[in-house]
Write an enzyme that holds these catalytic residues in place. Structure first.
Site, short mmCIF file in Angstrom:
data_model
loop_
_atom_site.label_atom_id
_atom_site.label_comp_id
_atom_site.label_asym_id
_atom_site.label_seq_id
_atom_site.Cartn_x
_atom_site.Cartn_y
_atom_site.Cartn_z
N SER B 127 1.63 -1.53 -0.73
CA SER B 127 -0.04 0.15 -0.39
C SER B 127 0.81 1.09 0.04
CB SER B 127 -1.06 0.13 1.29
OG SER B 127 -0.57 0.75 2.23
N LYS B 163 1.15 3.84 6.94
CA LYS B 163 0.48 5.25 5.96
C LYS B 163 0.78 6.89 6.20
CE LYS B 163 -3.12 2.20 3.91
NZ LYS B 163 -1.78 1.23 4.85
#
Lengths: 204, 204
Positions: B127, B163
């Site tokens: 991701s 993230k």
DNA sequence: GCGAATAGTGTTCATATAGATACATGAAGG
DNA sequence: CCTTCATGTATCTATATGAACACTATTCGC
């Protein structure tokens, strides 16, 4: 038993750490005594005993200067990798062949073999971003024959660059990992200086 | 003067290196003598003198066990960064909070401050590929307050993930760097465990 | 064939170093 | 009040350790 150190004990500990790192030799009890201006050598002994009791050092009875830092002991072996300056991952550029610094890291974290001959280069340019190698990254390279599709530092027609080593129809050439950059077909010679084995990025 | 070592000298050198690394204490001349089965301690002395002449060790006269490896001496200070296991850069997953290993590296190569509290995690998932952080990379994180757009390891609604920390309209949330992954808006809580300061990739 | 480097034996000596013992003082804690 | 711990002073001892000196033997380059 791993209490926090008192101020004085921390001072002694820091002294031991600094001195052994900077001189390479662990201080003897007398050197500790003189550094802190103790009148008696026993003061140094007491501090060593206290530090040992609190587990931050270990000692080997009967041996001179035998103070050990336990956390340094179970460390993996550390290798020094010379940094030879910049390499273009954009258009070809000369590599500076002066040693500009040194990278020290334990071998296991880089997955290196003990006998591998390695060196490091700073990446400049964006031509390898699609291989997730960015401007400013430090690449660690190993001196060895490249395999197909290895990322390599290569001397192509007199200039050094970081690219992917591709072989098509038996002919080797260099391919950038960025659409904006063209393939490099060697006109005369293609000398592989090293194969990428690891990468280091400094995000801060 | 930096000649190559003879076989015997290399053996002695290796012994010194291995012994000082594994025990934390440099062997004395008598310990060298006994290890190699010399009848005389002078044999060990001679080897030390030879090694010193060939620049691979240094010695401090009059001090016990004062053999120094010059290349280890001008090394930067080395920090040990604990590796706490995996972190999902894909969908949220629990972080294993057992120490799984250790990364030892000189502080300058990571650009760390001496007092920074850091730890490392292995990245799993894709991701963050658009930020050039790949599956299998090791990320080094610092315990501190995140700034806007830092890459962070965060505990969001009970699960840890890597993230980008984004703030819009005064509200913080987490954004993946991969189109295929959605933003993560915290339902209840958003706990930042660390801010990315460095990255390590093992290409081999 | 000579000198230098390598690789040792055998012995002796000076000192560097750890370590023990007795004693003092002040702060913390129960 | 008594004990423990931290932080020292002062003195003495056993030994760990570097270092010097005399001597031998082999190999290698010139």
């Amino acid at each position: 038993m791993k209490d926090t150190l008192t101020n004085r004990q921390q001072e002694v500990y820091d002294y031991l750490k600094r001195e052994s790192r900077e001189t390479g030799v662990m201080p003897s009890t007398r050197e500790i005594q003189h550094f802190f201006g103790f009148a008696s050598q026993t003061a140094a002994m007491n501090h060593l005993r206290a530090l040992e009791k609190k587990q931050v050092i270990q000692r080997v009875p009967g041996k001179a200067r035998a103070v050990i830092f336990p956390d340094e002991l179970d460390r993996e072996e550390i290798v020094d990798i010379p940094i030879y300056g910049n390499i273009a991952a954009g258009m070809g550029q000369d590599v500076d062949h002066e040693k500009e610094g040194c990278l020290s890291i334990d071998i296991r974290s880089l997955g290196l073999k003990h006998n591998a001959r390695t060196f490091a280069l700073k990446v400049r340019g964006e031509s390898m971003v699609d291989a997730h190698i960015c401007d400013g990254d430090t690449v660690v390279l190993e001196f060895r024959e490249p395999r197909k599709n290895d990322v390599v530092a290569a001397l192509i027609d007199g200039e050094t660059t970081l690219k992917r080593y591709v072989v098509e129809n038996g002919k080797p050439f260099l391919r950038a990992e960025n659409e904006l950059f063209p393939d490099l077909i060697p006109a005369r010679e293609l000398i592989i200086q090293g194969v990428l084995v690891a990468l280091l990025r400094n995000a801060a």
